[in-house]
Design a protein around this motif. Sequence first.
Motif, PDB file in Angstrom:
ATOM      1  N   VAL A  63     -13.475   5.957  -0.297  1.00  0.00           N
ATOM      2  CA  VAL A  63     -13.913   5.524  -1.630  1.00  0.00           C
ATOM      3  C   VAL A  63     -13.134   6.245  -2.733  1.00  0.00           C
ATOM      4  N   THR A  64     -12.778   7.497  -2.483  1.00  0.00           N
ATOM      5  CA  THR A  64     -12.054   8.276  -3.491  1.00  0.00           C
ATOM      6  C   THR A  64     -10.687   7.681  -3.822  1.00  0.00           C
ATOM      7  N   HIS A  65     -10.173   6.820  -2.944  1.00  0.00           N
ATOM      8  CA  HIS A  65      -8.847   6.232  -3.161  1.00  0.00           C
ATOM      9  C   HIS A  65      -8.876   5.062  -4.134  1.00  0.00           C
ATOM     10  N   LEU A  66     -10.063   4.609  -4.481  1.00  0.00           N
ATOM     11  CA  LEU A  66     -10.139   3.474  -5.405  1.00  0.00           C
ATOM     12  C   LEU A  66      -9.539   3.823  -6.762  1.00  0.00           C
ATOM     13  N   ALA A  67      -9.552   5.111  -7.107  1.00  0.00           N
ATOM     14  CA  ALA A  67      -8.965   5.549  -8.379  1.00  0.00           C
ATOM     15  C   ALA A  67      -7.452   5.416  -8.392  1.00  0.00           C
ATOM     16  N   LYS A  68      -6.850   5.252  -7.202  1.00  0.00           N
ATOM     17  CA  LYS A  68      -5.394   5.127  -7.109  1.00  0.00           C
ATOM     18  C   LYS A  68      -4.916   3.706  -7.379  1.00  0.00           C
ATOM     19  N   GLN A  69      -5.859   2.773  -7.435  1.00  0.00           N
ATOM     20  CA  GLN A  69      -5.503   1.376  -7.667  1.00  0.00           C
ATOM     21  C   GLN A  69      -4.739   1.244  -8.981  1.00  0.00           C
ATOM     22  N   GLY A  70      -3.561   0.642  -8.912  1.00  0.00           N
ATOM     23  CA  GLY A  70      -2.771   0.388 -10.108  1.00  0.00           C
ATOM     24  C   GLY A  70      -1.815   1.494 -10.499  1.00  0.00           C
ATOM     25  N   VAL A  71      -1.858   2.652  -9.811  1.00  0.00           N
ATOM     26  CA  VAL A  71      -0.898   3.717 -10.104  1.00  0.00           C
ATOM     27  C   VAL A  71       0.505   3.218  -9.745  1.00  0.00           C
ATOM     28  N   PRO A  72       1.497   3.416 -10.620  1.00  0.00           N
ATOM     29  CA  PRO A  72       2.852   2.909 -10.350  1.00  0.00           C
ATOM     30  C   PRO A  72       3.350   3.270  -8.954  1.00  0.00           C
ATOM     31  N   THR A  73       3.897   2.295  -8.262  1.00  0.00           N
ATOM     32  CA  THR A  73       4.406   2.504  -6.918  1.00  0.00           C
ATOM     33  C   THR A  73       5.893   2.160  -6.863  1.00  0.00           C
ATOM     34  N   MET A  74       6.450   2.125  -5.655  1.00  0.00           N
ATOM     35  CA  MET A  74       7.875   1.869  -5.424  1.00  0.00           C
ATOM     36  C   MET A  74       8.755   2.962  -6.039  1.00  0.00           C
ATOM     37  N   GLY A  75       8.190   4.179  -6.145  1.00  0.00           N
ATOM     38  CA  GLY A  75       8.994   5.315  -6.604  1.00  0.00           C
ATOM     39  C   GLY A  75      10.125   5.628  -5.656  1.00  0.00           C
ATOM     40  N   GLY A  76      10.031   5.095  -4.434  1.00  0.00           N
ATOM     41  CA  GLY A  76      11.112   5.270  -3.469  1.00  0.00           C
ATOM     42  C   GLY A  76      12.430   4.716  -3.955  1.00  0.00           C
ATOM     43  N   LEU A  77      12.367   3.723  -4.857  1.00  0.00           N
ATOM     44  CA  LEU A  77      13.613   3.194  -5.429  1.00  0.00           C
ATOM     45  C   LEU A  77      14.394   4.292  -6.136  1.00  0.00           C
ATOM     46  N   LEU A  78      13.689   5.107  -6.919  1.00  0.00           N
ATOM     47  CA  LEU A  78      14.345   6.198  -7.634  1.00  0.00           C
ATOM     48  C   LEU A  78      14.780   7.298  -6.664  1.00  0.00           C
ATOM     49  N   ILE A  79      14.014   7.507  -5.592  1.00  0.00           N
ATOM     50  CA  ILE A  79      14.411   8.467  -4.567  1.00  0.00           C
ATOM     51  C   ILE A  79      15.736   8.043  -3.937  1.00  0.00           C
ATOM     52  N   LEU A  80      15.849   6.764  -3.603  1.00  0.00           N
ATOM     53  CA  LEU A  80      17.069   6.267  -2.973  1.00  0.00           C
ATOM     54  C   LEU A  80      18.259   6.358  -3.915  1.00  0.00           C
ATOM     55  N   VAL A  81      18.042   6.063  -5.179  1.00  0.00           N
ATOM     56  CA  VAL A  81      19.127   6.192  -6.166  1.00  0.00           C
ATOM     57  C   VAL A  81      19.571   7.648  -6.256  1.00  0.00           C
ATOM     58  N   SER A  82      18.619   8.556  -6.284  1.00  0.00           N
ATOM     59  CA  SER A  82      18.926   9.983  -6.378  1.00  0.00           C
ATOM     60  C   SER A  82      19.723  10.463  -5.172  1.00  0.00           C
ATOM     61  N   ILE A  83      19.280  10.068  -3.975  1.00  0.00           N
ATOM     62  CA  ILE A  83      19.968  10.477  -2.752  1.00  0.00           C
ATOM     63  C   ILE A  83      21.374   9.895  -2.697  1.00  0.00           C
TER      64      ILE A  83
END
Length: 359
Positions: A63-83
């Motif tokens: 239930v505590t994860h419901l607060a995560k709904q809508g938090v920006p995702t796909m941050g991996g795109l920036l990780i891949l660009v950085s690497i």
Amino acid sequence: MLYHLLYPLHTTFIGFNVFRYITFRCICGAITAFLIMYIFGPAFIRAMKRLQIGQVVRDDGPVTHLAKQGVPTMGGLLILVSISLSTLFWARLDSSLVWLLQFITLFFGLIGAVDDYRKVSRNNSKGLSARWKMVLQIAGASVVGLYILLHPGFDGHLSLPFLKNLNPDLGWFYVIFAIIVIVGASNAVNLTDGLDGLAAGPTIIAAAVYLVFSYLAGHLVLSQYLQIPYVPGSGELAIFCGAIVGACLGFLWYNAYPAQMFMGDVGSLALGGALGAVAIIIKQEFLLAIVGGIFVLEALSVIMQVGYFKMTHGRRIFLMAPFHHHFEKKGWHESKVVVRFWIVSVLLGLLAIATLKLR
């Protein structure tokens, strides 16, 4: 890129001689990747919010994860660009191994991006079908396996931790083995990415350990002294591993509890695939089971839970799988789970390094 641009100047300016040292370029690569993540992180978060690309939470999750709904995702795109940028800046671009790692990382990242996009566009936690995801992962991993087998100087022998005289030769079956390692690592990291900072921490530790092993594997004298396989040119992979460390540290700046963004499958699938590919290239495949022990346990918890559920017609081993959720269900705060998993990862990383002498 910078190596090829600046190192030739050492004949004019003695200070540029440092660019030929892998250790110096590893440090620069890690710092560069971190700065890219740190500087462009806020802009990326704002862009994801504007595009309404947010996390889709499982219906059956805590239930505590419901607060995560809508938090920006796909941050991996920036990780891949950085690497990728950091590796291009500091690694030697005449190394085919560097390009092989760039390919497998971006290919697995593309699979994850499609998966994330389908989740966001459909507003549910079901993205790319498991069958198609597996087919694409196997296709990408097979490239690494075939390269290892067909490239001069590489073979199908295995290197086993703690055992210096046992090196079984798999022959052509090494391609299948490489696929299992890379695909398994990719999905294991993906399963671990369920809490703020949980996947990034063990990834940093695993990448740091493989940074050391890549450097040693590419050094003829040191590899012979430590009795590990010598892989010509693998020293450049240490820079790639350093870039992973830096990028994940930068990501952790914004992913620490409470997370401002998540990496998504585009990050977790790519990072796991990259670690698996490094393990295969430098002939330290089974070491990944040690240094990546958290990833292995997370994957096993899912396999055990599903298998036991089917065998017993509804009974469960864990309160919820992957098993980091089990501890949440038992009342542990999310941060406590994450930090304790990090501690275990550090201990496993030290054990992995200890295998250099325990042979």
